[in-house]
Design an enzyme around this catalytic site. Structure first.
Site, PDB file in Angstrom:
ATOM      1  N   SER A 137       0.908  -1.316  -0.003  1.00 22.49           N
ATOM      2  CA  SER A 137       0.063   0.017  -0.003  1.00 22.49           C
ATOM      3  C   SER A 137       0.975   1.277   0.057  1.00 22.49           C
ATOM      4  O   SER A 137       1.724   1.559  -0.900  1.00 22.49           O
ATOM      5  CB  SER A 137      -0.981  -0.084   1.339  1.00 22.49           C
ATOM      6  OG  SER A 137      -2.170   0.631   0.908  1.00 22.49           O
ATOM      7  N   LYS A 189     -20.685  19.498   4.792  1.00 20.64           N
ATOM      8  CA  LYS A 189     -19.795  19.791   6.007  1.00 20.64           C
ATOM      9  C   LYS A 189     -19.871  18.590   7.105  1.00 20.64           C
ATOM     10  O   LYS A 189     -18.601  18.268   7.595  1.00 20.64           O
ATOM     11  CB  LYS A 189     -20.315  21.064   6.763  1.00 20.64           C
ATOM     12  CG  LYS A 189     -19.397  21.477   7.785  1.00 20.64           C
ATOM     13  CD  LYS A 189     -18.063  21.899   6.964  1.00 20.64           C
ATOM     14  CE  LYS A 189     -16.985  22.683   8.113  1.00 20.64           C
ATOM     15  NZ  LYS A 189     -15.750  22.585   7.366  1.00 20.64           N
TER      16      LYS A 189
END
Length: 261
Positions: A137, A189
């Site tokens: 990764s 948000k």
């Protein structure tokens, strides 16, 4: 724990789950332990690499984050980058080995920065990577910028992908009698917050961010390994490959012992 719900990771999933379990079990360090770790991790006036003749060796082991956390055994990407830059600046260093020992990846934050440093350093002096145990990764994202990557047959290589964990605490909040309200300006948000179930719209919003980072990952691997993006995608399905498979796919360049390499 906030690190699980708010942090985007490029890390081998089993090692990431083990890290989260260890963090929960160990808890937070006290002030004295924090102060001791801060003093020990100060890189000022330290040489951040070892030498074998004209070869500089910079270590990259265990899970990584931008600043690291010694309490939880998380290495610092910033410190690894400083070690690479130190080695590149030394007139006595002719080549650099990034020694990746059981490196499962880490946070996305900091990975692109360190990969850029590796790319810049590799343009100055030969940069090599040896993968012992695991190179996965985010650690592979960084390593892909080197001139060559070598490993052994039983190493795990790959796990190219991105993970974002969402934990839904709404049932726990209800049992505790806690009613949490988010007061926001802007539709997105608080979307994906941990105190309500993940809606289809929130899932799509978070998935778009994960996909965007995955695209950056693919671009970096394609550029670093000098392959097309289509070829990079054959390497990047999230699987781990043993050394010989990794060689056949083009993830690594050689199979040999660390000493021979």
């Amino acid at each position: 724990m906030s690190v699980q719900t708010q942090t985007l990771w490029a890390c081998e999933p089993k090692r990431l789950a083990a890290l989260f379990r260890d963090m929960k079990a160990k808890g937070l360090p006290d002030a004295e332990a924090r102060a001791a770790m801060a003093a020990a991790s100060n890189p000022n006036d330290k040489r951040l690499y070892a030498t074998i003749g004209p070869l500089a060796v910079v270590e990259m082991s265990g899970p990584l984050s931008k600043h690291g956390d010694a309490w939880w055994g998380i290495g610092s990407m910033r410190q690894i980058g400083a070690g690479l830059l130190q080695a590149a600046a030394s007139s006595s260093v002719r080549a650099i080995l990034l020694d990746a020992d059981n490196a499962p990846g880490g946070t996305v934050d900091g990975t692109e920065e360190l990969a850029d440093i590796a790319r810049i350093v590799a343009a100055q002096k030969p940069l090599y990577v040896y993968a012992s145990g695991m190179l996965a990764s985010a650690a592979y994202w960084i390593a892909s910028q080197a001139k060559e990557i070598a490993t052994h047959e039983t190493a795990d290589i790959g796990s190219i992908g991105v993970i974002l964990t969402h934990v839904d605490w709404s049932a726990w909040d209800e049992r505790q009698g806690v009613d949490i309200t988010y007061i926001t300006a802007g539709k997105y948000k608080a979307m994906g917050n941990p105190d309500e179930p993940l809606s289809d719209e929130a899932r799509a919003y978070l998935q778009a961010g994960v996909d965007e980072v995955y695209g950056l990952f693919l671009d970096a691997v394609a550029a670093g390994r000098s392959v097309t993006k289509e070829k990079a995608m054959t390497m990047a399905d999230g699987k781990l490959f043993l050394g010989r498979q990794a060689l056949e796919l083009g993830l690594v360049d050689r199979l040999e012992s660390r000493a021979d390499f």
